[in-house]
Write a protein that holds these residues in place. Structure first.
Motif, short mmCIF file in Angstrom:
data_model
loop_
_atom_site.label_atom_id
_atom_site.label_comp_id
_atom_site.label_asym_id
_atom_site.label_seq_id
_atom_site.Cartn_x
_atom_site.Cartn_y
_atom_site.Cartn_z
N ALA A 26 -14.79 -58.19 4.56
CA ALA A 26 -14.24 -57.21 3.62
C ALA A 26 -15.16 -56.00 3.61
N LEU A 27 -14.58 -54.82 3.62
CA LEU A 27 -15.34 -53.57 3.59
C LEU A 27 -15.30 -53.01 2.18
N VAL A 28 -16.47 -52.80 1.60
CA VAL A 28 -16.58 -52.43 0.18
C VAL A 28 -17.13 -51.02 0.07
N GLY A 29 -16.33 -50.13 -0.54
CA GLY A 29 -16.73 -48.73 -0.66
C GLY A 29 -16.14 -47.92 0.48
N MET A 30 -15.02 -47.25 0.21
CA MET A 30 -14.27 -46.60 1.29
C MET A 30 -14.49 -45.09 1.29
N GLY A 31 -15.76 -44.71 1.39
CA GLY A 31 -16.10 -43.30 1.47
C GLY A 31 -16.17 -42.82 2.91
N LYS A 32 -16.88 -41.70 3.09
CA LYS A 32 -16.93 -41.03 4.40
C LYS A 32 -17.53 -41.93 5.47
N ILE A 33 -18.65 -42.60 5.17
CA ILE A 33 -19.30 -43.40 6.20
C ILE A 33 -18.44 -44.60 6.61
N ALA A 34 -17.70 -45.16 5.65
CA ALA A 34 -16.82 -46.29 5.98
C ALA A 34 -15.75 -45.86 6.97
N HIS A 35 -15.15 -44.70 6.71
CA HIS A 35 -14.08 -44.21 7.59
C HIS A 35 -14.62 -43.72 8.93
N ASP A 36 -15.74 -42.99 8.89
CA ASP A 36 -16.26 -42.37 10.11
C ASP A 36 -16.90 -43.38 11.06
N PRO B 184 -4.84 -56.23 2.53
CA PRO B 184 -5.03 -56.31 1.08
C PRO B 184 -6.18 -55.41 0.63
N PHE B 185 -6.02 -54.81 -0.54
CA PHE B 185 -7.12 -54.02 -1.09
C PHE B 185 -7.31 -54.39 -2.55
N PHE B 186 -8.57 -54.19 -3.00
CA PHE B 186 -8.95 -54.60 -4.34
C PHE B 186 -9.82 -53.52 -4.98
N ARG B 187 -9.81 -53.51 -6.31
CA ARG B 187 -10.57 -52.49 -7.04
C ARG B 187 -12.07 -52.78 -7.06
N ASP B 188 -12.45 -54.06 -7.01
CA ASP B 188 -13.86 -54.44 -7.00
C ASP B 188 -14.00 -55.83 -6.39
N VAL B 189 -15.24 -56.26 -6.20
CA VAL B 189 -15.48 -57.53 -5.53
C VAL B 189 -15.10 -58.72 -6.42
N TYR B 190 -15.07 -58.50 -7.72
CA TYR B 190 -14.67 -59.57 -8.63
C TYR B 190 -13.17 -59.87 -8.46
N VAL C 106 -25.65 -48.51 -7.20
CA VAL C 106 -24.82 -49.58 -7.76
C VAL C 106 -24.76 -50.80 -6.84
N ARG C 107 -25.49 -50.78 -5.75
CA ARG C 107 -25.29 -51.78 -4.72
C ARG C 107 -25.90 -53.14 -5.06
N ARG C 108 -27.02 -53.16 -5.78
CA ARG C 108 -27.70 -54.44 -6.00
C ARG C 108 -26.81 -55.43 -6.73
N ALA C 109 -26.18 -55.01 -7.82
CA ALA C 109 -25.35 -55.93 -8.58
C ALA C 109 -24.18 -56.45 -7.76
N ILE C 110 -23.58 -55.58 -6.95
CA ILE C 110 -22.47 -55.99 -6.09
C ILE C 110 -22.96 -56.99 -5.05
N VAL D 56 -12.21 -52.83 -0.32
CA VAL D 56 -12.48 -52.79 -1.75
C VAL D 56 -12.90 -51.38 -2.11
N SER D 57 -12.23 -50.79 -3.07
CA SER D 57 -12.51 -49.42 -3.46
C SER D 57 -11.97 -49.17 -4.86
N ARG D 58 -12.67 -48.35 -5.61
CA ARG D 58 -12.19 -48.01 -6.95
C ARG D 58 -10.86 -47.28 -6.89
N SER D 59 -10.60 -46.63 -5.77
CA SER D 59 -9.33 -45.93 -5.61
C SER D 59 -8.23 -46.84 -5.06
N GLY D 60 -8.59 -48.10 -4.74
CA GLY D 60 -7.59 -49.05 -4.25
C GLY D 60 -6.98 -48.64 -2.94
N GLU D 61 -7.83 -48.38 -1.95
CA GLU D 61 -7.37 -47.84 -0.68
C GLU D 61 -7.13 -48.96 0.34
#
Length: 313
Positions: A8-18, A47-53, A73-77, A36-41
């Protein structure tokens, strides 16, 4: 584990896409099963999810996660994912502090899962040849020049200017990941000046003087305000010639003669990272080198902060 590792890929920003998505698709070790992304991408209808929980609660079979979130925010995740028994790939920098990364390393060891603190610049094509060449020579001095335009490479990424976001040391740590790999002796911070915009919490430029255990000086020049040609260079003068790694480590020149070059930026770096991640997962080990992060932490400990003009994107 011989079947593809379900990722699962968590955090769908520029580096994830590029970088992450193309590298995962090009390799055979991993099967991307969710994003997994807050934007639900969603990617490709997966399947996509808002968070790892939410991911864990779904019951979807997952073996590993790649975390591309901002470091703050990475340590808690990561801690939660380790608790689920998932192997964890940490984008660089692996955490906001050294203590976080050490705690994650210990947690992964206790859980019996693999943790990978990735340093993508170490996988540039010129790095290992440079390391081998320097291992047989005496380093006299070195200079690191890492100058890029933050508006081009980090557009709209306000997190980079916050505490724990590293500022110019977000790319600067790439240079240090190479330097700590190729230079044959440990080196330490002697002096540092950090230019911090008056409206930001992280530096926009820095000048650092390191010295290694034999007394060789390593000078570092970082700047996020570079316009025109961008510079990602490490020059090392030895008793038997001068080595230059340029374009982020993809071009190796020795005494002015190009020894290795590739046209594409980041040639092979992320495929190399995923190859390594797959190897450590299958071997049941971790790869957590904190030396680049420790160097940055030492710069912040010893550095003199200089307030400069505000930065407005």
């Amino acid at each position: 584990m011989t079947a593809p590792i379900r990722l699962a890929l968590v955090g769908m920003g520029k580096i994830a896409h590029d970088q992450h998505l193309p590298a995962i698709a090009a390799g055979q070790s991993f099967d991307l099963v969710a994003t997994v992304s807050r934007s639900g991408e969603s990617v490709g209808g997966l399947p996509f999810f808002r968070d790892v929980y939410e991911l864990a609660a779904s019951g979807l079979e997952v073996d590993a996660v790649s975390l591309c979130t901002p470091p703050q925010v990475r340590r808690a995740i990561a801690q939660y994912c380790i608790g689920q028994g998932w192997h964890v790939f940490l984008e660089k920098p692996p955490g906001a502090t050294l203590a976080e990364v050490i705690a994650l390393r210990d947690a992964a060891a206790a859980k019996g899962v693999s943790l990978f603190a990735s340093w993508h610049s170490r996988y540039a094509d010129g790095v290992e040849p440079a390391r081998a060449w320097l291992a047989e020579r005496e380093v006299k001095r070195a200079k690191i020049t890492w100058r890029e335009d933050v508006r081009v490479w980090h557009p709209g990424q306000d997190w980079i200017w916050e505490p724990g976001g590293f500022g110019v040391f977000d790319p600067g740590i790439n240079a240090l990941s190479i330097a700590t790999r190729i230079l044959p002796r440990p080196f330490f911070v002697e002096t540092a000046e950090l230019d911090v915009p008056s409206n930001r919490a992280a530096p926009i430029a820095a000048r650092v003087s390191f010295r290694d255990t034999a007394g060789a000086e390593i000078a570092m020049d970082l700047d996020f305000r570079q316009e025109g040609p961008q510079h990602w260079d490490i020059e090392v003068e030895t008793d038997d010639g001068t080595l230059l790694l340029s374009k982020g480590g993809s071009v190796l020149t020795i005494d002015g003669k190009e020894a290795l070059a590739h046209d594409a930026d980041l040639h092979g770096e992320y495929p190399g990272l995923y190859h390594r991640f797959g190897a450590i997962v299958r071997a049941g080990v971790s790869d957590v080198d904190v030396s680049p992060l420790r160097a940055v932490a030492d710069v912040f400990l010893r550095g003199r902060h200089i307030s400069v003009e505000p930065f407005v994107e």
